[in-house]
Design a protein around this motif. Structure first.
Motif, PDB file in Angstrom:
ATOM      1  N   LYS A  19     -31.900 -23.888  19.606  1.00 52.37           N
ATOM      2  CA  LYS A  19     -32.818 -23.581  20.690  1.00 52.37           C
ATOM      3  C   LYS A  19     -32.122 -23.482  22.041  1.00 52.37           C
ATOM      4  CE  LYS A  19     -36.803 -25.742  18.444  1.00 52.37           C
ATOM      5  NZ  LYS A  19     -37.879 -26.753  18.575  1.00 52.37           N
ATOM      6  N   SER A  20     -31.003 -24.151  22.198  1.00 55.10           N
ATOM      7  CA  SER A  20     -30.355 -24.207  23.497  1.00 55.10           C
ATOM      8  C   SER A  20     -29.941 -22.854  24.049  1.00 55.10           C
ATOM      9  CB  SER A  20     -29.157 -25.157  23.444  1.00 55.10           C
ATOM     10  OG  SER A  20     -28.267 -24.794  22.407  1.00 55.10           O
ATOM     11  N   PRO A  21     -29.400 -21.906  23.222  1.00 55.13           N
ATOM     12  CA  PRO A  21     -29.007 -20.628  23.797  1.00 55.13           C
ATOM     13  C   PRO A  21     -30.174 -19.898  24.451  1.00 55.13           C
ATOM     14  CG  PRO A  21     -28.005 -20.896  21.647  1.00 55.13           C
ATOM     15  CD  PRO A  21     -28.991 -22.004  21.809  1.00 55.13           C
ATOM     16  N   ALA A  24     -31.093 -21.558  27.691  1.00 53.14           N
ATOM     17  CA  ALA A  24     -30.127 -21.237  28.738  1.00 53.14           C
ATOM     18  C   ALA A  24     -30.356 -19.834  29.270  1.00 53.14           C
ATOM     19  CB  ALA A  24     -28.706 -21.373  28.184  1.00 53.14           C
ATOM     20  N   ARG A  25     -30.626 -18.886  28.370  1.00 53.14           N
ATOM     21  CA  ARG A  25     -30.893 -17.510  28.816  1.00 53.14           C
ATOM     22  C   ARG A  25     -32.147 -17.450  29.656  1.00 53.14           C
ATOM     23  NH1 ARG A  25     -29.800 -16.275  23.412  1.00 53.14           N
ATOM     24  NH2 ARG A  25     -31.974 -15.660  23.047  1.00 53.14           N
ATOM     25  N   GLY A  31     -33.579 -18.165  37.201  1.00 52.33           N
ATOM     26  CA  GLY A  31     -32.786 -18.437  38.397  1.00 52.33           C
ATOM     27  C   GLY A  31     -32.311 -17.175  39.076  1.00 52.33           C
ATOM     28  N   GLY A  32     -31.817 -16.218  38.275  1.00 53.24           N
ATOM     29  CA  GLY A  32     -31.344 -14.963  38.850  1.00 53.24           C
ATOM     30  C   GLY A  32     -32.463 -14.173  39.502  1.00 53.24           C
ATOM     31  N   ALA A  33     -33.610 -14.112  38.824  1.00 50.96           N
ATOM     32  CA  ALA A  33     -34.737 -13.354  39.368  1.00 50.96           C
ATOM     33  C   ALA A  33     -35.313 -14.031  40.606  1.00 50.96           C
ATOM     34  CB  ALA A  33     -35.821 -13.199  38.300  1.00 50.96           C
ATOM     35  N   ALA A  34     -35.354 -15.368  40.602  1.00 53.00           N
ATOM     36  CA  ALA A  34     -35.830 -16.088  41.785  1.00 53.00           C
ATOM     37  C   ALA A  34     -34.915 -15.822  42.968  1.00 53.00           C
ATOM     38  CB  ALA A  34     -35.916 -17.582  41.488  1.00 53.00           C
ATOM     39  N   ALA A  35     -33.614 -15.684  42.708  1.00 55.78           N
ATOM     40  CA  ALA A  35     -32.670 -15.352  43.777  1.00 55.78           C
ATOM     41  C   ALA A  35     -32.967 -13.970  44.345  1.00 55.78           C
ATOM     42  CB  ALA A  35     -31.239 -15.426  43.256  1.00 55.78           C
ATOM     43  N   VAL A  36     -33.327 -13.035  43.469  1.00 57.08           N
ATOM     44  CA  VAL A  36     -33.714 -11.693  43.935  1.00 57.08           C
ATOM     45  C   VAL A  36     -34.972 -11.788  44.796  1.00 57.08           C
ATOM     46  CG1 VAL A  36     -34.522  -9.415  43.202  1.00 57.08           C
ATOM     47  CG2 VAL A  36     -32.636 -10.528  41.981  1.00 57.08           C
TER      48      VAL A  36
END
Length: 213
Positions: A19-21, A24-25, A31-36
């Motif tokens: 489940k971890s992968p 993580a994705r 996180g990436g989209a929130a940065a956008v």
């Protein structure tokens, strides 16, 4: 092979997969989209001028905790529903608890406010802009979540779309909180929740189309 047998086979395979992968994705996508979304906020509205002072107030953290709480519930829900036969489980209780807590705080705020000031306290100065802005800031997150979920095998597409929308709206509201100067719990309970709810509704409508596999 019957549909029920296919779902059971996929569910068994999903259980065997670590489940971890995926977690993580999912976290990376959020996180990436929130940065956008944050970059859009900086270019469009900018940070509130008194942000440093606001960080020392209960009102600022009231909004931040509420939207973060909703984000946690949404994240758990998306992670659970991304796999065949997934169910909301504890995610539903986490999300409901966040909303009920904020609604209670808003109700208490209204009871303590003089009747002549209640409407202004509830509407603030941006009630008509707040939900729309939350939807806008939630769009990058929803697109990222759609990309990730298309590589999984959700079977409850409308519900999965709804919780993806809820997570998107919650993160969008968290970002918007860096520009929003509203301080009333009644305002947050109503208009922030409406923005997040609108994102969930849009996700429910788009889920069966975008997440089909």
């Amino acid at each position: 092979m019957k549909t029920e047998d296919l779902i059971a086979t996929l569910a068994a395979d999903a259980t065997a997969t670590p489940k971890s992968p995926f977690g993580a994705r999912l976290a990376l996508a959020c996180g990436g989209a929130a940065a956008v979304s944050l970059m859009i906020l900086l270019a469009w509205l900018g940070l509130r001028h008194d942000l440093m002072a606001a960080l020392e107030t209960r009102q600022f953290w009231m909004k931040a905790v509420y939207t973060a709480w909703l984000s946690i519930g949404g994240f758990i829900a998306v992670a659970r529903l991304a796999r065949p036969g997934g169910r909301l489980g504890v995610a539903a209780w986490v999300t409901a608890a966040a909303f009920v807590s904020m609604l209670s705080m808003g109700g208490m705020r209204m009871m303590r406010t003089p009747p002549a000031e209640r409407m202004a306290d509830w509407m603030g100065h941006s009630w008509n802009l707040c939900p729309v802005r939350i939807v806008v800031f939630g769009i990058p997150v929803f697109l990222a979540l759609t990309f990730v979920l298309q590589r999984m095998a959700p079977t409850r597409l409308a519900l999965t779309g709804a919780v993806a929308g809820l997570l998107s709206g919650a993160l969008g509201a968290t970002v918007y909180g860096l520009a929003c100067t509203e301080t009333s719990a009644a305002f947050v309970a109503t208009w922030y929740s409406l923005g997040v709810g609108a994102c969930a509704g849009i996700g429910a409508l788009l889920g069966p189309r975008l997440l089909r596999w």
